[in-house]
Design an enzyme around this catalytic site. Sequence first.
Site: not given
Ligand code: SAH
Ligand code: SF4
Length: 389
Positions: A105, A118, A125, A129, A132, A362
Amino acid sequence: MTTQTQKLPLVGLTRSELQEAMALAGVPDRQARMRASQVWSWIYHHGITDFAEMTTIAKDLRARMAQVFSLERPEIITALKSTDGTRKWLLRLPKDEFGKQHDVEVVYIPEADRGTLCISSQVGCTLACTFCHTGTQTLVRNLTAGEIVAQILVARDEVKEWPSQLAQNPNAPASGRFITNVVLMGMGEPLYNFDGVKTAIEIATDPEGIALSKRRTTLSTSGVVPEIARAGDEIGTMLAISLHATTDEVRDVLVPLNKKYPITELLEACRNYPGLSNARRITFEYVMLKGINDSPQDAIRLVKLLKNIPAKVNLIPFNPWPGTDYECSDWETIEVFAEIVNKAGYASPVRTPRGRDIFAACGQLKSESKRLTGKEKRAHNVALEITTS
Ligand code: SAH
Ligand code: SF4
């Protein structure tokens, strides 16, 4: 007969690889550099997808190239436009070497003074996290450099940013760009796909092509400490760190990678990030999770942790997804938090959320088919984004 997928895709090759590839179309060595340069310009400056349109190249060579090379774009399988102008595309990549097809996406966020794209670096991944949605999907694979660059090319097609399209648009921006900024904040951990990301950024910032500015390109990492210095030296983009917590205890849960690279080590790597200065600050992303990381004490600890690091703080309202137990912090809580960060010397313009109606965050698009509850929908609407700089 050669099928489309067996042809060599040119998008994603470095300049020198493109030059080498010219031999496949029968270009003699002494002409390879010049031809590669012409093809580069047609692909990345003009956005051409059909060799027949490469009019600076002789017809028979164009035909030979069309037989052995491919400029196929990923297919757009869903295109969404938010009421606020945010756009989102779900792209189906051409079959990979294992015969598998994957979707990625891409989100485009237009603002008064910029347009941010973006993009994703992996399918899924590995890092899991807990807040996420991408983290709930297992890693399928790294995207190739070509697949990363293709996300930018498709977005340029869609926003009509190629020179021939801009020439016909009386409202074209003076900068000649709708996409001024690119952030690697879609799916995946870019520093676990170092080579793919490095090559993609090299291509996207080449001055004779897409010509993005490295200062307007940001790599977001969850904190892969050993790769951070190398990223500064070899990729050279701006850096964003997904911090999200101010104690190891909380961060261990939110970003499990913290158990391997705890906060102190991460911030030490940030202090040593090559090229860091007040003009080139690190952005610290901090997702606001109700009752988890959003107390005034957290804000105070955050300010202390960032001491002596040229930093910006990006407070991101949690974007809920079906099945998550986390909730976005209340507006008042976010305001109190922002105020503390503010008083510590950071200006904090408040931004309204973008593209919430099309789940522009994300890993969100693929969850769209599962309907959100009324409560979750309301949470989307009250959420806000605060950036302090
Ligand atoms: N993996 C990398 C980049 C992709 S995530 C990282 O973690 O930095 C990009 C950003 O979106 C990160 O700061 C992540 O923590 C945030 N993110 C992921 N899921 C989210 C959600 N449900 N609501 C808000 N931010 C989110
Ligand atoms: Fe992976 Fe989501 Fe964590 Fe970024 S925030 S490292 S995309 S699991």
